[in-house]
Design an enzyme around this catalytic site. Structure first.
Site, mmCIF file in Angstrom:
data_model
loop_
_atom_site.group_PDB
_atom_site.id
_atom_site.type_symbol
_atom_site.label_atom_id
_atom_site.label_comp_id
_atom_site.label_asym_id
_atom_site.label_seq_id
_atom_site.Cartn_x
_atom_site.Cartn_y
_atom_site.Cartn_z
ATOM 1 N N LEU A 101 -6.408 6.871 2.815
ATOM 2 C CA LEU A 101 -7.045 7.288 1.562
ATOM 3 C C LEU A 101 -8.483 7.580 1.944
ATOM 4 C CD1 LEU A 101 -5.835 4.731 -1.135
ATOM 5 C CD2 LEU A 101 -5.146 7.111 -0.868
ATOM 6 N N ASP A 102 -9.059 8.648 1.398
ATOM 7 C CA ASP A 102 -10.414 8.947 1.829
ATOM 8 C C ASP A 102 -11.412 7.972 1.206
ATOM 9 O OD1 ASP A 102 -11.570 10.295 -0.527
ATOM 10 O OD2 ASP A 102 -10.123 11.871 -0.084
ATOM 11 N N TYR A 103 -12.624 7.989 1.753
ATOM 12 C CA TYR A 103 -13.683 7.031 1.398
ATOM 13 C C TYR A 103 -13.851 6.873 -0.112
ATOM 14 C CZ TYR A 103 -18.430 5.059 1.748
ATOM 15 O OH TYR A 103 -19.548 4.262 1.655
ATOM 16 N N ASN A 104 -13.812 7.985 -0.838
ATOM 17 C CA ASN A 104 -14.059 7.938 -2.285
ATOM 18 C C ASN A 104 -12.805 7.813 -3.132
ATOM 19 O OD1 ASN A 104 -16.869 7.956 -2.510
ATOM 20 N ND2 ASN A 104 -16.885 10.101 -1.834
ATOM 21 N N THR A 105 -11.659 7.645 -2.492
ATOM 22 C CA THR A 105 -10.409 7.497 -3.253
ATOM 23 C C THR A 105 -10.041 6.024 -3.319
ATOM 24 O OG1 THR A 105 -9.672 9.670 -2.512
ATOM 25 C CG2 THR A 105 -7.969 8.201 -3.353
#
Ligand code: URA
Length: 234
Positions: A101-105
């Site tokens: 999951l990306d940093y902001n997800t």
């Protein structure tokens, strides 16, 4: 246990990649380079891959973490940002996340030390739907929804069919649930961007039939036996 299986079970590489690493001389057994993928690892053998000792745990752990925003899903970060393992405090095993999951997800992240299962579930040929809830800017016309459903170009890659459901359309933003089975880098953000909407918030709420449910952000729980069987058989 055959060497390639041992390396895969340790979560280092797929069996095929393990064979390549072995043939290329990256693997040592008891301090000596071994180029035999068929070597039978026995108790007491010390296996090193690229200079690091690798161990197969006989205790597999499977957890579901509700990842908050602001955490990286890798084992370390060169920029020193928090990593998801920082949140897993009472498990001694070294766990790897199944997919990213990306940093902001935020949202559902599965983690395990069962390398075989992790490789199976993240292999591009393996089709398991991931469900995301996204808050996006602007209005989502039927035309845009149909484009997202059929597939959009996210920079040299046309996405496969997706399920898209608008939960709420407000004046300047919308809440949408989108199900995809691919896992390209920042795919959901790129898909909305391809139709002219920007993702403001993104949360993964399900992987296949497994649901995030009411688990608090930053918390995790062990998967049940039934959930583990489901992942192994799907
Ligand atoms: N799609 C994204 O854009 N980000 C994620 O973390 C996962 C899917």
């Amino acid at each position: 246990m055959r060497l390639n299986k041992y390396i895969a079970k340790a979560g280092i590489a797929s069996r095929r990649k393990a064979d390549e690493l072995t043939i290329n001389g990256n693997v040592k057994i008891n301090g000596i380079v071994s180029k035999e993928p068929g070597y039978d690892v026995v108790e007491g053998d010390v296996v090193e891959v690229n200079g690091n000792v690798v161990k197969v745990s006989n205790k597999f752990v499977y957890i579901l973490l509700n990842k908050p925003k602001g955490y990286i899903t890798s084992v370390n970060d060169e920029k020193g940002r928090p990593i998801v393992m920082d949140l897993v405090t009472d498990i001694d095993e070294r766990l790897y996340s199944i997919g990213r999951l990306d940093y902001n997800t935020s949202g559902m992240l599965l983690m395990t030390n069962d390398g075989d299962l992790a490789y199976k579930l993240t292999h591009p040929k393996h089709h398991i739907y991931k469900t995301y809830r996204a808050k996006v800017t602007g209005y989502l016309s039927n035309e845009k929804i149909n484009k997202l459903r059929k597939g959009v170009d996210i920079g040299g890659f046309i996405t496969s069919k997706a399920n898209v459901k608008v939960i709420k359309q407000a004046e300047h933003s919308a809440i949408v649930e989108i199900q995809i089975y691919e896992g390209k880098n920042r795919q959901v953000r790129k898909m909305f961007s391809a139709v002219g909407n920007k993702v403001i918030e993104l949360q993964r709420i399900a992987i296949g039939d497994l649901k995030l449910g009411h688990l608090k952000e930053g918390h995790y729980r062990k998967l049940t036996q039934k959930e583990i069987e489901y992942l192994k058989n799907c």
